[in-house]
Design an enzyme around this catalytic site. Structure first.
Site, PDB file in Angstrom:
ATOM      1  N   HIS A 279       0.599  -1.335  -0.244  1.00 13.50           N
ATOM      2  CA  HIS A 279      -0.022   0.133   0.191  1.00 13.50           C
ATOM      3  C   HIS A 279       0.566   1.101   0.133  1.00 13.50           C
ATOM      4  CE1 HIS A 279      -3.302   2.597   1.508  1.00 13.50           C
ATOM      5  NE2 HIS A 279      -3.183   3.150   1.880  1.00 13.50           N
ATOM      6  N   GLU A 280       1.780   1.389   0.550  1.00 12.76           N
ATOM      7  CA  GLU A 280       2.334   2.511   0.693  1.00 12.76           C
ATOM      8  C   GLU A 280       3.736   2.935   0.126  1.00 12.76           C
ATOM      9  OE1 GLU A 280       1.520   4.452   3.445  1.00 12.76           O
ATOM     10  OE2 GLU A 280       0.511   3.154   4.583  1.00 12.76           O
ATOM     11  N   HIS A 283       1.546   4.048  -3.067  1.00 16.10           N
ATOM     12  CA  HIS A 283       1.642   5.411  -2.430  1.00 16.10           C
ATOM     13  C   HIS A 283       3.171   6.621  -3.103  1.00 16.10           C
ATOM     14  CE1 HIS A 283      -2.084   6.673  -0.200  1.00 16.10           C
ATOM     15  NE2 HIS A 283      -1.482   6.104   0.299  1.00 16.10           N
ATOM     16  N   GLU A 310      -4.906   7.903  -2.974  1.00 17.56           N
ATOM     17  CA  GLU A 310      -5.354   6.441  -2.723  1.00 17.56           C
ATOM     18  C   GLU A 310      -4.939   5.783  -3.381  1.00 17.56           C
ATOM     19  OE1 GLU A 310      -5.289   6.121   0.587  1.00 17.56           O
ATOM     20  OE2 GLU A 310      -6.091   3.598   0.692  1.00 17.56           O
TER      21      GLU A 310
END
Lengths: 517, 517
Positions: A279-280, A283, A310
Site C-alpha cells: 500500500h505505502e 503512494h 489512494e
C-alpha cells in the site's frame, strides 16, 4: 564541480530560461516547498525515530514551521511576486501560457482558502494535534475512550472553527472535505456510498472466508527480510527510499529523491506487514513519479487529489498485490525468507487467504470488499460529529451500533472500536471518504491498463517485472500532476468519468477466481 | 489539559513573570533556537537515515534554514527587541540584572560576528560543506586524496574569506579558532602544545602496548546489545535519547529532551563501538544537563566552549571508561552480551588492552596518550593551510611526514592518512585543538571530583551507579551553562586555572596502574 552544477540544474537552471518575474515567483514557491518538506522530516522522525520525551518540543518546532510557511503563503511578498509574474504571461508562446494560467489559478484558490485561517489558529491546530497523538496512543493502549474524549472534543471544536473560517453553502463538513478532495460534496458522496452499500451486500454474502495458512508465528526479522525487497521489486529505487516501522503505516515524501514508507509487524499475522508495504509503496511510487516531472517542484507537480493518491496505493495493494500473477512470483521468495516449504503453506491456501473475506472490526486489517463498509461507517459518523448531529461522549455507542449493523460484529473494547484509527487525532475530518474514492479509481484505472497491455501477467509472474504497469501509470497519472482535476484525470486515462462499476466487477470476479482456484 | 499546561510551562510560563520587552526578546530567541534545532534534525537524519540520493535536496533545505536563522539573528527586528529589552533592565532587582547583562553582551558579540558574514556567503558555505561530505566519503572509500582536493581547496578559500570577513590581529587562523574556543589564540595554543609534546615523549616511551584479548570477531548484534545499555547506565534517560550508527560517531541535541548519539561498529575491534558510545554519551549528558537549566532555552543555557564540551566526553570516555572500577562493573555484562567466558577474555588482559598504548595512524582509534600527538599534528597543518604557508596538493606528503616524525609510523594510503577525518570537509578549521583542551580540562575536573568524593569507586564498581559523578558535573559544570567563560568555569570547579599537570599526572598514574595489575 559536478555537484555544484547538479544543484544548479535542479534549483536554478530550470528557471533561467524564464522571464525574471516568473523566476522570482518560482524561487519563492520553492523556498516554501523546502520548508514544508522540512516539516515532513520532523514529522517522519517523530513517528519513527524520536525518543518519547521529545514530543513536546517537537510539537513547538512543527508549529513554528507551519506558522512560518502559512505566513509566507498568504503574505504580501508572495502575492506581489504572483501579480508581477502574471503580468509577463503574454510574453510567452500560447502553448506555455495555459499551463501557467492553471498554476496561478490553483495557487490563488489555495491562497484564498489559507488567508481565511489566522496564523495563530493554524499554529494552535498543529500544536494540538501533535500533542493529541500521544494522548490517543495512550488511550488506545489502555483501551479507554474517555481518556481521549476531552482532546477529541477540542479537536472537533477547532475543526468546526476551521469550517467556519473557510465557509460553506450546505453543511460545515463540506468545508473540511474540500481540503482533501477538491470540489467534492458530502451529499454526493452520500449517494455514491448508498449505491455501493446496496451492491456490496450480495457480494459479501457470496464471498468465502478462509483460515490463515500459517501454522505458527513468523518472526519479525523474517518478515522484514521480505518486506524490504518489495518496494524495489515494484520499482521504487533503493537509493531514493527507505522502509521503517511505526505505530500506523504511512508514507511521506521528504524531498525529490527521498521517499519514506513504514509498515507494522504482527508475528501472528505476517501478511499485514506485507500489505502495509504494498500500500505505502503505491503512494511512494506516485510521489516518485511526480518528482520526475520536468519542472519539479511547482504547484502543478503536486498530487492531483487524495482520492487519486489512494487509487495508486490501492492499485498496488489490491489489483497487483492480491493477484495470482504477483503471488506466483513472490511465493517462492516468501517461502525462502520465512524458512517454510510448500507443504507448510500451500499456494492455494495462501492465495485464498489473501483474498478471503473475513469481517473484521479493524479497518486496516479489513479485506478489500468489506473495507468500503468501514469507510462508509466513518464517513457517516464524522459528518454527524462536525455537523453537530451527535456528541463525542456518545461515540463508542454509535460506533459499536454501526459495526453491528454493517458488519454484524460486536465491538468489545474501544481499542478495537472507536480508538483504532489515528486520523481524528490529526483533525483529518473529510479524509476517510477518499479511501473508497481511491478504490473506485484504482479498479477503473487497472481495467484500462489491462485492455492496453493484455499480456502483462507473464511479466509479473515469470520475471517479477512490473515496469509495464509502472510506466503506464507514470504516463497516464503521475506525469500529469495537478494539471487536470481528479475527474478529468480519470477520464483522460480511462476514457470514462469515475464510476463504481469497475470496482463492483473487480470484486465479483475476485470472488469467482478464489472459489474456482 | 495536562499537555497544554506542560507546553505553557516551557515556552510561556517561564516568561510570564518578566517585563514585556524581555518576554518579546526571549520569544524571538526561542524561535531562532527552534529553527536551529530543526536544522540539527535534518543533519542527523542525513547522516544516519537518509537514502543516498536525498543528499542534494537536503543540502538545499539545510542552506535555506541556515540562511533564514542567519537573517533573523542579524536582522533589525531582533536588534530592536534587544535594544528595548535592555532598557527595562534597571526595573529588575540587582541580583537578576547581572545575568541579563551577560546574556546581552554574549548575544551582541555573536551578532557583531554574524553580521560580518553576508547571508549569501553563509548559504554558500553551508551548501558547499553539505555536498563536500559525499565527495570526502567517496574519496576516502577510494583512498584517493586528489578526488577530494578540489573540494577542499574551495572550502579553504571560503574559510579564508570567512576569516577576512570576521577580522583578526595576528593571523587568519585566529578568526576561525575563536568560533570554537572564544578568546583562544593560535600562538598560545602553540606554546601549550609545545610543552605537552615535551612531557608526552617520556610517557609514551614508558607506556606498554598489549594485544587485543579477543580471539575472533564479535558480531555487530552482540556489540549493539552492550552499547545500547551504556548511555542509561551512565545516566542518559532512554525516554530522552537514542543510539544509532553512522560513518563517523557524533552526538547532537535535537530538543530539550531529545539527545541523539551514534557510534560505528567494527567486528574485529569490538571496543571501538563501546568507546564511541562512552564518548558521545559524555557529550549528550552535558547537553541534557544544560537543558535542565531552569530558563532553557536562553543564550546562557548553551554550552560554555568546545573545549569544555570535549572535557565532558573525554571524562566519561577516559577517566571513567578506562578505569578499573567501571570495567569491574561492566565486565560480566560484556561477557554475557558477547557470549564469552572469563577464560576467553581474562579481565587483566581486557583492562590492559583498554589502556594499551598502540601508536595508530587513525586518530579516533588512538589511545589516550598518543591522541594528543594526533591533535598537535592537525593543529599545525590546518593553521598553516589557513595562513597560506602550505598548499592543498602537498597535504598527503606533509601529513605523512608528521605522522612519521611524531608517531614513527608509515602512512600507506590517504584513507588512513589525510582523508581519515570528516572535519575539514565541514570547514571546521580551529576545531581540532579543542580536543586536547578537552583532555586537559577533563583530567583537572576529575581530580577535583576525586578529592570531593574519595569513596566513589565502590558505587561505580559494585552498583554501576555513576550518579555521584553526574551530579557533581551537573552542579559544577552543566548548570553553569555559559554564565562563566571556560577559564572561569574550570577555576570555579577546581579552584585552579586550566593547566596540563593533571593530564600529565593522570597519564603517568595510568601507565603505573596498567604495569602493576
Amino acid at each position: 564541480m559536478i555537484f555544484d552544477s547538479r544543484i544548479d540544474s535542479i534549483f536554478r537552471m530550470a528557471l533561467m530560461a524564464l522571464p525574471e518575474p516568473l523566476q522570482a515567483y518560482r524561487q519563492f514557491f520553492q523556498k516554501i516547498k523546502s520548508f514544508q518538506d522540512t516539516a515532513s522530516v520532523l514529522h517522519w522522525d517523530s513517528e519513527v525515530m524520536m525518543p518519547k520525551n521529545g514530543r513536546e518540543y517537537r510539537a513547538k518546532q512543527i508549529a513554528d514551521l507551519s506558522q512560518l510557511t502559512h505566513e509566507w503563503s498568504v503574505g504580501s511578498e508572495y502575492r506581489d511576486l504572483i501579480k508581477n509574474a502574471k503580468k509577463v504571461l503574454n510574453e510567452l508562446p500560447a502553448h506555455e501560457r495555459s499551463s501557467w494560467e492553471r498554476e496561478f489559478s490553483i495557487l490563488e484558490e489555495e491562497q484564498k482558502k489559507l488567508e481565511k485561517l489566522p496564523s495563530e489558529f493554524v499554529a494552535e491546530l498543529s500544536q494540538t494535534t501533535n500533542l493529541a497523538h500521544a494522548v490517543w496512543a495512550d488511550a488506545k493502549q489502555k483501551s479507554n475512550f474517555s481518556d481521549f474524549a476531552p482532546m477529541l472534543e477540542k479537536i472537533i471544536n477547532l475543526s468546526r472553527k476551521q469550517a467556519n473560517y473557510i465557509g460553506y453553502t450546505t453543511e460545515p463538513y463540506d468545508a473540511l472535505l474540500d481540503s482533501y478532495e477538491k470540489g467534492a460534496k458530502a451529499s454526493d458522496i452520500e449517494s455514491l456510498f448508498q449505491d455501493l452499500k446496496l451492491e456490496l451486500i450480495p457480494i459479501v454474502e457470496s464471498a468465502p472466508s478462509f483460515e490463515s495458512p500459517f501454522n505458527g508465528p513468523i518472526a519479525r526479522e523474517k518478515q522484514e527480510k521480505l518486506c524490504k525487497r518489495i518496494p524495489s521489486i515494484l520499482g521504487l529505487m533503493e537509493s531514493e527510499s527507505r522502509l521503517d516501522s511505526s505505530h500506523h503505516p504511512f508514507s511521506t515524501s521528504l524531498g525529490k529523491m527521498d521517499k519514506r514508507i513504514t509498515t507494522r509487524y504482527s508475528e501472528i499475522d505476517p501478511l499485514s506487514s506485507i500489505f502495509g508495504v504494498l500500500h505505502e509503496t503505491g503512494h511512494s511510487l506516485y510521489e516518485a513519479g511526480l518528482s520526475m516531472m520536468e519542472e519539479w517542484p511547482t504547484p502543478l507537480t503536486e498530487f492531483c487529489s487524495l482520492g487519486v493518491h489512494e487509487s495508486q496505493s490501492r492499485l498496488w495493494e489490491n489489483q497487483v498485490g492480491r493477484s495470482k500473477a504477483f503471488w506466483e512470483f513472490i511465493y517462492p521468495i516468501l517461502l525462502s525468507d520465512f524458512q517454510l516449504t510448500e507443504n507448510d503453506v500451500p499456494f492455494k491456501n495462501l492465495f485464498r487467504y489473501i483474498n478471503s473475506t473475513q469481517k473484521s472490526k479493524i479497518r486496516v486489517e479489513a479485506d478489500q470488499i468489506t473495507y468500503n463498509l468501514h469507510i462508509i461507517l466513518r464517513f457517516e459518523i464524522e459528518r454527524d460529529l462536525i455537523n453537530e448531529k451527535i456528541k463525542v461522549k456518545d461515540l463508542p455507542e454509535i460506533w459499536n451500533a454501526k459495526v453491528k449493523e454493517y458488519l454484524g460484529l460486536e465491538v468489545e473494547n474501544d481499542a478495537e472500536g472507536v480508538l483504532q484509527d489515528i486520523h481524528w487525532s490529526m483533525a483529518a475530518f473529510g479524509y476517510f471518504p477518499t479511501y473508497t474514492l481511491g478504490n473506485i479509481f484504482s479498479a477503473q484505472l487497472f481495467s484500462s491498463f489491462e485492455k492496453a497491455h493484455s499480456n502483462y501477467k507473464s511479466n509479473f509472474r515469470i520475471n517479477g517485472d512490473f515496469s509495464v504497469l509502472l510506466n503506464w501509470l507514470r504516463n497516464e497519472i503521475h506525469s500529469k500532476g495537478k494539471i487536470l482535476d481528479a475527474k478529468e484525470l480519470i477520464q483522460s486515462a480511462t476514457l470514462e468519468y469515475p464510476n463504481s462499476k469497475y470496482l463492483i466487477s473487480y470484486l465479483k470476479n475476485k470472488v469467482q477466481e478464489v472459489l474456482s482456484i
